[in-house]
Write a protein that holds these residues in place. Structure first.
Motif, PDB file in Angstrom:
ATOM      1  N   GLU A 178       0.831  -1.198   0.000  1.00 34.67           N
ATOM      2  CA  GLU A 178       0.000   0.000   0.000  1.00 34.67           C
ATOM      3  C   GLU A 178       0.867   1.249   0.000  1.00 34.67           C
ATOM      4  N   ILE A 179       0.188   2.358  -0.284  1.00 32.55           N
ATOM      5  CA  ILE A 179       0.799   3.685  -0.235  1.00 32.55           C
ATOM      6  C   ILE A 179       0.013   4.493   0.787  1.00 32.55           C
ATOM      7  N   GLY A 180       0.707   5.138   1.715  1.00 37.63           N
ATOM      8  CA  GLY A 180       0.039   5.895   2.770  1.00 37.63           C
ATOM      9  C   GLY A 180       0.078   7.389   2.537  1.00 37.63           C
ATOM     10  N   PHE A 181      -1.051   8.048   2.758  1.00 37.42           N
ATOM     11  CA  PHE A 181      -1.153   9.505   2.659  1.00 37.42           C
ATOM     12  C   PHE A 181      -1.732  10.067   3.951  1.00 37.42           C
ATOM     13  N   GLN A 182      -1.165  11.173   4.410  1.00 34.49           N
ATOM     14  CA  GLN A 182      -1.683  11.846   5.598  1.00 34.49           C
ATOM     15  C   GLN A 182      -2.677  12.926   5.187  1.00 34.49           C
ATOM     16  N   VAL A 183      -3.781  12.998   5.920  1.00 33.36           N
ATOM     17  CA  VAL A 183      -4.790  14.031   5.678  1.00 33.36           C
ATOM     18  C   VAL A 183      -4.737  15.047   6.815  1.00 33.36           C
ATOM     19  N   ARG A 184      -5.486  16.117   6.660  1.00 33.15           N
ATOM     20  CA  ARG A 184      -5.390  17.232   7.610  1.00 33.15           C
ATOM     21  C   ARG A 184      -5.779  16.831   9.032  1.00 33.15           C
ATOM     22  N   ASP A 185      -6.938  16.197   9.187  1.00 34.17           N
ATOM     23  CA  ASP A 185      -7.418  15.849  10.526  1.00 34.17           C
ATOM     24  C   ASP A 185      -8.441  14.724  10.405  1.00 34.17           C
ATOM     25  N   LEU A 217     -14.094   0.067   1.570  1.00 33.71           N
ATOM     26  CA  LEU A 217     -12.946   0.464   2.384  1.00 33.71           C
ATOM     27  C   LEU A 217     -12.992  -0.228   3.728  1.00 33.71           C
ATOM     28  N   GLU A 218     -11.818  -0.287   4.355  1.00 32.83           N
ATOM     29  CA  GLU A 218     -11.680  -0.848   5.689  1.00 32.83           C
ATOM     30  C   GLU A 218     -11.234   0.243   6.642  1.00 32.83           C
ATOM     31  N   ARG A 219     -11.763   0.235   7.851  1.00 34.54           N
ATOM     32  CA  ARG A 219     -11.368   1.186   8.886  1.00 34.54           C
ATOM     33  C   ARG A 219     -10.538   0.475   9.938  1.00 34.54           C
ATOM     34  N   SER A 220      -9.437   1.108  10.346  1.00 35.20           N
ATOM     35  CA  SER A 220      -8.555   0.524  11.360  1.00 35.20           C
ATOM     36  C   SER A 220      -8.327   1.526  12.477  1.00 35.20           C
ATOM     37  N   PRO A 221      -8.393   1.090  13.733  1.00 32.67           N
ATOM     38  CA  PRO A 221      -8.104   2.007  14.845  1.00 32.67           C
ATOM     39  C   PRO A 221      -6.619   2.315  14.929  1.00 32.67           C
ATOM     40  N   ALA A 222      -6.280   3.311  15.717  1.00 36.95           N
ATOM     41  CA  ALA A 222      -4.889   3.730  15.876  1.00 36.95           C
ATOM     42  C   ALA A 222      -4.030   2.565  16.337  1.00 36.95           C
ATOM     43  N   ILE A 232      -8.068   4.610   7.130  1.00 34.98           N
ATOM     44  CA  ILE A 232      -8.963   3.906   6.211  1.00 34.98           C
ATOM     45  C   ILE A 232      -8.117   3.395   5.054  1.00 34.98           C
ATOM     46  N   ALA A 233      -8.492   2.235   4.508  1.00 33.05           N
ATOM     47  CA  ALA A 233      -7.756   1.652   3.392  1.00 33.05           C
ATOM     48  C   ALA A 233      -8.722   1.227   2.307  1.00 33.05           C
ATOM     49  N   PHE A 234      -8.334   1.440   1.061  1.00 36.22           N
ATOM     50  CA  PHE A 234      -9.160   1.089  -0.094  1.00 36.22           C
ATOM     51  C   PHE A 234      -8.252   0.991  -1.311  1.00 36.22           C
ATOM     52  N   ALA A 235      -8.747   0.331  -2.342  1.00 39.74           N
ATOM     53  CA  ALA A 235      -7.959   0.161  -3.554  1.00 39.74           C
ATOM     54  C   ALA A 235      -8.405   1.163  -4.617  1.00 39.74           C
ATOM     55  N   ILE A 236      -7.428   1.803  -5.265  1.00 39.10           N
ATOM     56  CA  ILE A 236      -7.706   2.611  -6.452  1.00 39.10           C
ATOM     57  C   ILE A 236      -8.249   1.668  -7.525  1.00 39.10           C
ATOM     58  N   PRO A 237      -9.278   2.040  -8.282  1.00 36.82           N
ATOM     59  CA  PRO A 237      -9.761   1.170  -9.358  1.00 36.82           C
ATOM     60  C   PRO A 237      -8.625   0.753 -10.292  1.00 36.82           C
ATOM     61  N   GLY A 238      -8.358  -0.550 -10.343  1.00 38.10           N
ATOM     62  CA  GLY A 238      -7.285  -1.061 -11.173  1.00 38.10           C
ATOM     63  C   GLY A 238      -5.902  -0.768 -10.642  1.00 38.10           C
ATOM     64  N   PRO A 293      -3.262   0.115  -6.798  1.00 36.79           N
ATOM     65  CA  PRO A 293      -2.872  -0.413  -5.492  1.00 36.79           C
ATOM     66  C   PRO A 293      -3.779   0.086  -4.374  1.00 36.79           C
ATOM     67  N   GLN A 294      -3.548  -0.431  -3.199  1.00 33.07           N
ATOM     68  CA  GLN A 294      -4.256   0.032  -2.010  1.00 33.07           C
ATOM     69  C   GLN A 294      -3.634   1.319  -1.502  1.00 33.07           C
ATOM     70  N   LEU A 295      -4.505   2.257  -1.116  1.00 33.65           N
ATOM     71  CA  LEU A 295      -4.085   3.465  -0.422  1.00 33.65           C
ATOM     72  C   LEU A 295      -4.567   3.383   1.016  1.00 33.65           C
ATOM     73  N   ARG A 296      -3.792   3.965   1.921  1.00 38.97           N
ATOM     74  CA  ARG A 296      -4.236   4.096   3.310  1.00 38.97           C
ATOM     75  C   ARG A 296      -4.143   5.567   3.680  1.00 38.97           C
ATOM     76  N   LEU A 297      -5.240   6.133   4.154  1.00 34.37           N
ATOM     77  CA  LEU A 297      -5.283   7.519   4.581  1.00 34.37           C
ATOM     78  C   LEU A 297      -5.348   7.572   6.098  1.00 34.37           C
TER      79      LEU A 297
END
Length: 319
Positions: A71-78, A96-101, A112-118, A120-124
């Motif tokens: 997966e590739i991880g991206f940080q969001v504002r809050d 998507l899947e939700r994971s606690p801290a 949260i994790a989900f796959a881009i259509p076609g 890889p998985q991203l995790r925000l």
């Protein structure tokens, strides 16, 4: 003062599995030859970061029986933005899947994790622990730490490239759902999108956080790290060659696609790594227009100095 930029604002990490018992070869390569810092080791897992990065890690390696991109991880504002983006992803029909801290990776907040259509998985996520700069915050010496001298010692993670059988579908999702902007693209003669560079924040080095290439779904094309200038790229090339690291087909070269001076090499498991400097300045505004490359100019786009197109460069490096 609170960060005003909403949504995704930082490429956080790349996560790979490697066929490497106890990750001994990987640790030796990435720390002793490539110049990353070991942040932490856990059972079957190695966390690494660049010396100029304050966060806990930017590359996560996991022991497995095969080599692939997880997966590739991206940080969001809050957390509010995390919830908002989760809703947008679900309304787009993507599960998507939700994971606690702390449940998925150490030092990582709720995600949260989900796959881009076609793709890889991203995790925000909104939170990641900060280890701080290794040079400190008090009148720091912005000089490569002594233990890393003689290696490329990149500043920080720059962007990630992946392959997909439908680049247009992946780019549409990234732009319409997650708010990415296309900085450059390559089109075929009939106008079909072949490849694109995408960014979320104003950026100078390469103008991208993601690079999309045609190919199998969700495979790693390359991981790029930042260096300061072309002289650094040339010096890094000498260090890598001295260490008998496999230099890839392009490099060092001026890569017109992204306007960077780049060098590509391969880690011991086949993952393509890029060191890049310079690049086109990108800014998120309503009148921003992407650079459009014609497929007939693909050779010029990938390497200004090479007359012959190296088509193997477009192939993925890991699963």
């Amino acid at each position: 003062m609170a960060l005003k930029h909403q949504g995704i604002h930082r490429l956080g990490y790349v996560r790979l599995t490697l066929a490497d018992p106890r990750l001994l070869r990987a640790g030796a390569f990435y720390c002793e030859q490539f110049g990353l810092l070991e942040s932490r080791r856990g059972p079957g897992r190695l966390y690494l970061r660049c010396w100029h990065e304050p966060f806990a890690y930017s590359l996560v390696l996991e022991e497995s029986t095969h080599n692939r991109l997880i997966e590739i991880g991206f940080q969001v504002r809050d957390n509010a933005d995390l919830g908002h983006l989760a809703g947008l992803v679900e309304r787009a029909g993507v599960a998507l899947e939700r994971s606690p801290a702390g449940a998925e990776l150490e030092s990582l907040g709720a995600s949260i994790a989900f796959a881009i259509p076609g793709g890889p998985q991203l995790r925000l996520y909104a939170d990641m622990a900060q280890a701080g700069y290794v040079t400190g915050y008090d009148s720091p010496d912005w000089v490569t730490p002594r233990p890393l001298r003689g290696t490329p010692a990149p500043f920080f993670l720059n962007h990630v490239g992946f392959t997909t059988p439908d680049p247009q579908a992946a780019v549409t999702f990234l732009c319409q759902v997650l708010g990415f902007v296309v900085s450059e693209r390559i089109d075929s003669a009939d106008g079909t999108l072949l490849s694109a560079l995408l960014f979320r924040m104003s950026k100078e080095v390469g103008g991208q956080e993601l690079a999309v290439f045609p190919g199998p779904a969700g495979r790693l094309h390359h991981i790029a790290f930042t260096k300061e200038d072309p002289n650094d790229i040339l010096l890094a090339g000498m260090y890598l060659r001295e260490a008998d690291v496999d230099i890839d087909r392009y490099g060092p070269t001026r890569q017109s696609y992204g306007k960077t001076f780049s060098l590509h090499c391969l880690d011991p498991f086949g993952a393509r790594l890029e060191l890049c400097a310079g690049g086109r300045v990108t800014e998120v505004h309503s009148e921003f227009e992407p650079v459009v490359w014609d497929e007939a100019q693909l050779g010029k786009a990938l390497s200004w100095y090479d007359r012959d197109l190296q088509t193997a460069f477009l192939e993925p490096s890991l699963g």
